[in-house]
Design a protein around this motif. Structure first.
Motif, PDB file in Angstrom:
ATOM      1  N   PHE A   5      17.561  17.191  43.938  1.00  0.00           N
ATOM      2  CA  PHE A   5      18.888  17.610  44.396  1.00  0.00           C
ATOM      3  C   PHE A   5      18.878  18.664  45.492  1.00  0.00           C
ATOM      4  O   PHE A   5      19.942  19.048  45.969  1.00  0.00           O
ATOM      5  CB  PHE A   5      19.733  18.112  43.222  1.00  0.00           C
ATOM      6  N   GLY A  54      26.872  14.271  43.234  1.00  0.00           N
ATOM      7  CA  GLY A  54      26.122  13.994  42.029  1.00  0.00           C
ATOM      8  C   GLY A  54      27.107  13.848  40.907  1.00  0.00           C
ATOM      9  O   GLY A  54      28.286  14.067  41.099  1.00  0.00           O
ATOM     10  N   ALA A  55      26.626  13.476  39.773  1.00  0.00           N
ATOM     11  CA  ALA A  55      27.520  13.405  38.621  1.00  0.00           C
ATOM     12  C   ALA A  55      27.787  14.845  38.223  1.00  0.00           C
ATOM     13  O   ALA A  55      26.931  15.526  37.692  1.00  0.00           O
ATOM     14  CB  ALA A  55      26.864  12.635  37.485  1.00  0.00           C
ATOM     15  N   ILE A  84      21.867  12.531  36.147  1.00  0.00           N
ATOM     16  CA  ILE A  84      20.739  11.619  35.932  1.00  0.00           C
ATOM     17  C   ILE A  84      19.916  11.629  37.207  1.00  0.00           C
ATOM     18  O   ILE A  84      20.473  11.649  38.318  1.00  0.00           O
ATOM     19  CB  ILE A  84      21.196  10.187  35.560  1.00  0.00           C
ATOM     20  N   ALA A  85      18.628  11.663  37.071  1.00  0.00           N
ATOM     21  CA  ALA A  85      17.773  11.623  38.258  1.00  0.00           C
ATOM     22  C   ALA A  85      16.393  11.109  37.891  1.00  0.00           C
ATOM     23  O   ALA A  85      15.945  11.243  36.752  1.00  0.00           O
ATOM     24  CB  ALA A  85      17.661  13.005  38.900  1.00  0.00           C
ATOM     25  N   VAL A  86      15.773  10.542  38.893  1.00  0.00           N
ATOM     26  CA  VAL A  86      14.410  10.007  38.775  1.00  0.00           C
ATOM     27  C   VAL A  86      13.604  10.571  39.946  1.00  0.00           C
ATOM     28  O   VAL A  86      14.113  10.706  41.067  1.00  0.00           O
ATOM     29  CB  VAL A  86      14.429   8.458  38.804  1.00  0.00           C
ATOM     30  N   ARG A 137      11.316   5.938  42.092  1.00  0.00           N
ATOM     31  CA  ARG A 137      12.615   5.249  42.090  1.00  0.00           C
ATOM     32  C   ARG A 137      12.464   3.761  42.321  1.00  0.00           C
ATOM     33  O   ARG A 137      11.477   3.287  42.849  1.00  0.00           O
ATOM     34  CB  ARG A 137      13.526   5.860  43.164  1.00  0.00           C
ATOM     35  N   ARG A 138      13.491   3.065  41.911  1.00  0.00           N
ATOM     36  CA  ARG A 138      13.599   1.615  42.084  1.00  0.00           C
ATOM     37  C   ARG A 138      12.527   0.870  41.283  1.00  0.00           C
ATOM     38  O   ARG A 138      12.099  -0.208  41.672  1.00  0.00           O
ATOM     39  CB  ARG A 138      13.521   1.268  43.587  1.00  0.00           C
ATOM     40  N   GLY A 188      13.069   0.899  37.794  1.00  0.00           N
ATOM     41  CA  GLY A 188      13.748   0.634  36.528  1.00  0.00           C
ATOM     42  C   GLY A 188      13.884   1.827  35.595  1.00  0.00           C
ATOM     43  O   GLY A 188      14.434   1.699  34.499  1.00  0.00           O
ATOM     44  N   ILE A 189      13.402   2.994  36.028  1.00  0.00           N
ATOM     45  CA  ILE A 189      13.464   4.162  35.139  1.00  0.00           C
ATOM     46  C   ILE A 189      14.908   4.635  34.958  1.00  0.00           C
ATOM     47  O   ILE A 189      15.335   4.968  33.846  1.00  0.00           O
ATOM     48  CB  ILE A 189      12.564   5.293  35.667  1.00  0.00           C
ATOM     49  N   GLY A 190      15.669   4.641  36.044  1.00  0.00           N
ATOM     50  CA  GLY A 190      17.081   5.036  35.929  1.00  0.00           C
ATOM     51  C   GLY A 190      17.813   4.128  34.956  1.00  0.00           C
ATOM     52  O   GLY A 190      18.602   4.589  34.117  1.00  0.00           O
ATOM     53  N   SER A 248      23.191   4.417  45.609  1.00  0.00           N
ATOM     54  CA  SER A 248      22.219   4.021  44.584  1.00  0.00           C
ATOM     55  C   SER A 248      22.759   4.331  43.194  1.00  0.00           C
ATOM     56  O   SER A 248      22.691   3.497  42.286  1.00  0.00           O
ATOM     57  CB  SER A 248      20.874   4.702  44.823  1.00  0.00           C
ATOM     58  N   ALA A 249      23.336   5.532  43.037  1.00  0.00           N
ATOM     59  CA  ALA A 249      23.875   5.895  41.722  1.00  0.00           C
ATOM     60  C   ALA A 249      25.075   5.006  41.373  1.00  0.00           C
ATOM     61  O   ALA A 249      25.189   4.522  40.243  1.00  0.00           O
ATOM     62  CB  ALA A 249      24.272   7.368  41.705  1.00  0.00           C
ATOM     63  N   ALA A 285      25.648   2.012  42.313  1.00  0.00           N
ATOM     64  CA  ALA A 285      25.165   0.668  41.949  1.00  0.00           C
ATOM     65  C   ALA A 285      24.586   0.673  40.538  1.00  0.00           C
ATOM     66  O   ALA A 285      24.813  -0.254  39.754  1.00  0.00           O
ATOM     67  CB  ALA A 285      24.119   0.203  42.961  1.00  0.00           C
ATOM     68  N   LEU A 286      23.833   1.725  40.226  1.00  0.00           N
ATOM     69  CA  LEU A 286      23.284   1.839  38.869  1.00  0.00           C
ATOM     70  C   LEU A 286      24.422   1.853  37.849  1.00  0.00           C
ATOM     71  O   LEU A 286      24.402   1.112  36.855  1.00  0.00           O
ATOM     72  CB  LEU A 286      22.456   3.122  38.770  1.00  0.00           C
ATOM     73  N   TYR A 287      25.428   2.661  38.099  1.00  0.00           N
ATOM     74  CA  TYR A 287      26.541   2.790  37.139  1.00  0.00           C
ATOM     75  C   TYR A 287      27.322   1.476  37.017  1.00  0.00           C
ATOM     76  O   TYR A 287      27.662   1.055  35.911  1.00  0.00           O
ATOM     77  CB  TYR A 287      27.490   3.913  37.572  1.00  0.00           C
TER      78      TYR A 287
HETATM   79  C1  LIG Z   1      20.393   7.068  41.025  1.00  0.00           C
HETATM   80  C2  LIG Z   1      18.961   7.083  40.510  1.00  0.00           C
HETATM   81  C3  LIG Z   1      18.911   7.894  39.212  1.00  0.00           C
HETATM   82  C4  LIG Z   1      18.527   5.634  40.225  1.00  0.00           C
HETATM   83  O1  LIG Z   1      17.263   5.684  39.564  1.00  0.00           O
HETATM   84  P1  LIG Z   1      16.190   4.514  39.745  1.00  0.00           P
HETATM   85  O2  LIG Z   1      15.122   4.713  38.733  1.00  0.00           O
HETATM   86  O3  LIG Z   1      15.762   4.409  41.162  1.00  0.00           O
HETATM   87  O4  LIG Z   1      17.068   3.231  39.376  1.00  0.00           O
HETATM   88  P2  LIG Z   1      16.491   1.816  38.874  1.00  0.00           P
HETATM   89  O5  LIG Z   1      15.189   1.504  39.525  1.00  0.00           O
HETATM   90  O6  LIG Z   1      16.516   1.776  37.373  1.00  0.00           O
HETATM   91  O7  LIG Z   1      17.592   0.835  39.456  1.00  0.00           O
HETATM   92  C5  LIG Z   1      18.599   0.252  38.625  1.00  0.00           C
HETATM   93  C6  LIG Z   1      19.667  -0.344  39.520  1.00  0.00           C
HETATM   94  O8  LIG Z   1      20.368   0.703  40.205  1.00  0.00           O
HETATM   95  C7  LIG Z   1      20.718   0.255  41.522  1.00  0.00           C
HETATM   96  N1  LIG Z   1      19.990   1.020  42.526  1.00  0.00           N
HETATM   97  C8  LIG Z   1      19.062   1.975  42.309  1.00  0.00           C
HETATM   98  N2  LIG Z   1      18.646   2.480  43.478  1.00  0.00           N
HETATM   99  C9  LIG Z   1      19.321   1.828  44.443  1.00  0.00           C
HETATM  100  C10 LIG Z   1      19.323   1.911  45.857  1.00  0.00           C
HETATM  101  N3  LIG Z   1      18.535   2.793  46.524  1.00  0.00           N
HETATM  102  N4  LIG Z   1      20.164   1.113  46.541  1.00  0.00           N
HETATM  103  C11 LIG Z   1      20.960   0.237  45.898  1.00  0.00           C
HETATM  104  N5  LIG Z   1      20.997   0.101  44.549  1.00  0.00           N
HETATM  105  C12 LIG Z   1      20.182   0.892  43.832  1.00  0.00           C
HETATM  106  C13 LIG Z   1      20.306  -1.200  41.591  1.00  0.00           C
HETATM  107  O9  LIG Z   1      21.394  -1.979  41.096  1.00  0.00           O
HETATM  108  C14 LIG Z   1      19.150  -1.222  40.621  1.00  0.00           C
HETATM  109  O10 LIG Z   1      18.864  -2.492  40.113  1.00  0.00           O
HETATM  110  P3  LIG Z   1      17.827  -3.461  40.909  1.00  0.00           P
HETATM  111  O11 LIG Z   1      16.616  -2.636  41.243  1.00  0.00           O
HETATM  112  O12 LIG Z   1      17.554  -4.542  39.914  1.00  0.00           O
HETATM  113  O13 LIG Z   1      18.551  -3.914  42.129  1.00  0.00           O
HETATM  114  C15 LIG Z   1      17.985   7.671  41.570  1.00  0.00           C
HETATM  115  O14 LIG Z   1      18.232   7.039  42.802  1.00  0.00           O
HETATM  116  C16 LIG Z   1      18.104   9.176  41.771  1.00  0.00           C
HETATM  117  O15 LIG Z   1      17.465   9.951  41.078  1.00  0.00           O
HETATM  118  N6  LIG Z   1      18.925   9.620  42.759  1.00  0.00           N
HETATM  119  C17 LIG Z   1      19.046  11.050  43.066  1.00  0.00           C
HETATM  120  C18 LIG Z   1      19.806  11.788  42.013  1.00  0.00           C
HETATM  121  C19 LIG Z   1      21.237  11.295  41.934  1.00  0.00           C
HETATM  122  O16 LIG Z   1      21.911  11.098  42.924  1.00  0.00           O
HETATM  123  N7  LIG Z   1      21.703  11.093  40.680  1.00  0.00           N
HETATM  124  C20 LIG Z   1      23.054  10.580  40.431  1.00  0.00           C
HETATM  125  C21 LIG Z   1      24.057  11.641  40.464  1.00  0.00           C
HETATM  126  S1  LIG Z   1      23.779  12.866  39.208  1.00  0.00           S
END
Ligand SMILES: CC(C)(COP(=O)(O)OP(=O)(O)OC[C@H]1O[C@@H](n2cnc3c(N)ncnc32)[C@H](O)[C@@H]1OP(=O)(O)O)[C@@H](O)C(=O)NCCC(=O)NCCS
Length: 164
Positions: free
Chosen positions: A24, A30-31, A90-92, A97-98, A100-102, A128-129, A131-133
């Motif tokens: 961060f 962020g959330a 939430i953060a990874v 990243r990418r 599946g940990i998120g 990215s967040a 899309a995850l949500y």
């Molecule tokens: C948001 C975050 C937690 C995702 O964690 P991650 O481990 O990379 O996510 P995953 O690998 O489990 O991805 C799950 C899904 O989320 C979405 N996603 C994750 N990263 C993405 C990206 N860069 N672009 C588009 N979609 C994305 C996709 O739908 C993905 O599924 P897919 O890989 O099958 O397409 C990570 O990017 C992060 O730590 N970001 C910085 C902190 C933050 O902004 N947190 C949220 C606000 S508190």
């Protein structure tokens, strides 16, 4: 290696603080957490210590561990079941990243929210967040215009367990 998702312990505090800095320090939005002073940047070590101290009260902190802590999720879970849970953070680790940990962290968090509603706030630009949500069924319910430093909107999203 598939990470182990488990409740955080006091021994994880320093690693989580360091990871939060890495995730961060340059982030916008962020959330966000209404009860915590810093919405957009890393939380201070003191703020994290308070979060950890509230575990077992109204906080759930889960970490993803792969030999070291590579992710975390923080929930505010009010005792009253009718009150919504807030997904505060939430953060990874950037390098992990990418993989599946998120998604694993979100799954573990949602499993602890049976019958509850979950709310979160996320910066409009945080695709990215969002899309995850969305992948977990969160939907946008409103916005806070210009909520973040720099004038960015906060998107408020809600998840409700399917009761059908
Ligand atoms: C948001 C975050 C937690 C995702 O964690 P991650 O481990 O990379 O996510 P995953 O690998 O489990 O991805 C799950 C899904 O989320 C979405 N996603 C994750 N990263 C993405 C990206 N860069 N672009 C588009 N979609 C994305 C996709 O739908 C993905 O599924 P897919 O890989 O099958 O397409 C990570 O990017 C992060 O730590 N970001 C910085 C902190 C933050 O902004 N947190 C949220 C606000 S508190």
């Amino acid at each position: 290696m598939r990470p182990n998702i488990r409740p955080a312990t006091a021994a994880d505090l320093d690693a989580v603080v360091a990871l939060d800095q890495a995730c961060f320090a340059s982030a916008v939005g962020g959330a966000a957490l209404t009860a915590t002073p810093s919405f957009t940047g890393p939380w201070s070590a003191g703020a994290w210590a308070e979060e950890f101290a509230r575990v077992g009260n109204d906080r759930v902190v889960l970490v993803a561990n792969e030999g070291e802590v590579v992710g975390y999720v923080v929930l505010l879970v009010p005792a009253a079941l009718e009150d919504p849970v807030d997904l505060l953070r939430i953060a990874v680790a950037p390098a992990e990243r990418r993989t599946g940990i998120g998604r694993q962290l979100m799954s573990a968090a949602l499993q602890r929210c049976t019958g509850r509603t979950i709310l979160l706030e996320v910066a409009e630009s945080n695709e990215s967040a969002k899309a995850l949500y969305r992948g977990f069924g969160f939907t946008e319910i409103s916005r806070r215009r210009g909520y973040y430093a720099g004038g960015e909107d906060a998107v408020i999203m809600r998840w409700q367990e399917d009761h059908d």
